[in-house]
Design an enzyme around this catalytic site. Structure first.
Site, PDB file in Angstrom:
ATOM      1  N   HIS A   1       0.851  -1.194   0.000  1.00  0.00           N
ATOM      2  CA  HIS A   1       0.000   0.000   0.000  1.00  0.00           C
ATOM      3  C   HIS A   1       0.886   1.243   0.000  1.00  0.00           C
ATOM      4  O   HIS A   1       2.041   1.193   0.463  1.00  0.00           O
ATOM      5  CB  HIS A   1      -0.893   0.018   1.237  1.00  0.00           C
ATOM      6  CG  HIS A   1      -1.958  -1.029   1.234  1.00  0.00           C
ATOM      7  ND1 HIS A   1      -3.011  -0.998   2.117  1.00  0.00           N
ATOM      8  CD2 HIS A   1      -2.145  -2.135   0.472  1.00  0.00           C
ATOM      9  CE1 HIS A   1      -3.800  -2.032   1.901  1.00  0.00           C
ATOM     10  NE2 HIS A   1      -3.286  -2.742   0.903  1.00  0.00           N
TER      11      HIS A   1
ATOM     12  N   CYS B   1      -6.088   1.817   5.930  1.00  0.00           N
ATOM     13  CA  CYS B   1      -6.712   0.582   6.407  1.00  0.00           C
ATOM     14  C   CYS B   1      -6.103   0.227   7.769  1.00  0.00           C
ATOM     15  O   CYS B   1      -5.183   0.896   8.244  1.00  0.00           O
ATOM     16  CB  CYS B   1      -6.475  -0.548   5.396  1.00  0.00           C
ATOM     17  SG  CYS B   1      -4.756  -1.099   5.305  1.00  0.00           S
TER      18      CYS B   1
ATOM     19  N   CYS C   1      -2.250  -0.419   7.586  1.00  0.00           N
ATOM     20  CA  CYS C   1      -1.459   0.799   7.456  1.00  0.00           C
ATOM     21  C   CYS C   1      -1.533   1.644   8.732  1.00  0.00           C
ATOM     22  O   CYS C   1      -0.532   2.236   9.143  1.00  0.00           O
ATOM     23  CB  CYS C   1      -1.928   1.593   6.247  1.00  0.00           C
ATOM     24  SG  CYS C   1      -1.565   0.746   4.688  1.00  0.00           S
TER      25      CYS C   1
ATOM     26  N   GLU D   1       0.939   3.841   1.857  1.00  0.00           N
ATOM     27  CA  GLU D   1       1.434   4.231   3.181  1.00  0.00           C
ATOM     28  C   GLU D   1       2.609   3.369   3.614  1.00  0.00           C
ATOM     29  O   GLU D   1       3.605   3.863   4.147  1.00  0.00           O
ATOM     30  CB  GLU D   1       0.338   4.108   4.250  1.00  0.00           C
ATOM     31  CG  GLU D   1      -0.893   4.918   3.992  1.00  0.00           C
ATOM     32  CD  GLU D   1      -1.981   4.138   3.263  1.00  0.00           C
ATOM     33  OE1 GLU D   1      -1.695   3.526   2.196  1.00  0.00           O
ATOM     34  OE2 GLU D   1      -3.121   4.132   3.727  1.00  0.00           O
TER      35      GLU D   1
END
Length: 147
Positions: A56, A86, A89, A58
């Site tokens: 992801h 999420c 993260c 992040e």
């Protein structure tokens, strides 16, 4: 003289990363990390390209920023993300002790605040909704193209 940029300025930079993800047929999420008014990390989702569900924006930005700083804590840094993090993260942001999280659009299906609003480090400041419409429009356009 030190130039201080606005949250909108930095979110525009995160949106540039989200556009890169969109162009690479990745879910269009972008993130940047800022320390001392300088962008020290840029990333966008790369789960398809890397065949890695943890890639992801992040997560990649955190790794890049900690490598740049030479330490595992981001307690003097801010992260700008085009979509609410999420749980995975948010957990990484907790462990990195990031100073400030700024995100554009809420994630109504998988955002961390749906589960636990206090999952971030207790000292982390959270700002929501900066350039929400632009981020939401990019996300909507991406998923419309998939249908």
């Amino acid at each position: 003289m030190l130039t201080v940029f606005s949250d909108e300025y930095y979110m525009k930079e995160a949106l540039k990363e989200a556009q890169k993800a969109f162009d690479e047929d990745e879910v269009p999420v972008g993130a940047i990390v800022v320390c001392d008014n300088k962008i020290i990390a840029r990333a966008h989702n790369m789960t398809e390209k890397l065949n890695d569900v943890t890639a992801h924006a992040e997560m990649l930005a955190i790794t890049s920023a900690t490598n740049f700083l030479g330490g595992k804590y981001l307690n003097e840094c801010s992260i700008y993300i085009t979509l609410e993090p999420c749980i995975m993260c948010a957990g990484a942001l907790f462990w990195s002790q990031v100073k400030k999280v700024v995100y554009a659009a809420p994630d109504l299906k998988r955002g961390f605040s749906l589960v636990e609003k206090s999952i971030l480090h207790p000292k982390t400041e959270v700002i929501r909704g900066i350039m929400q419409q632009e981020s939401s429009d990019l996300m909507t356009s991406f998923f419309k193209s998939k249908r």
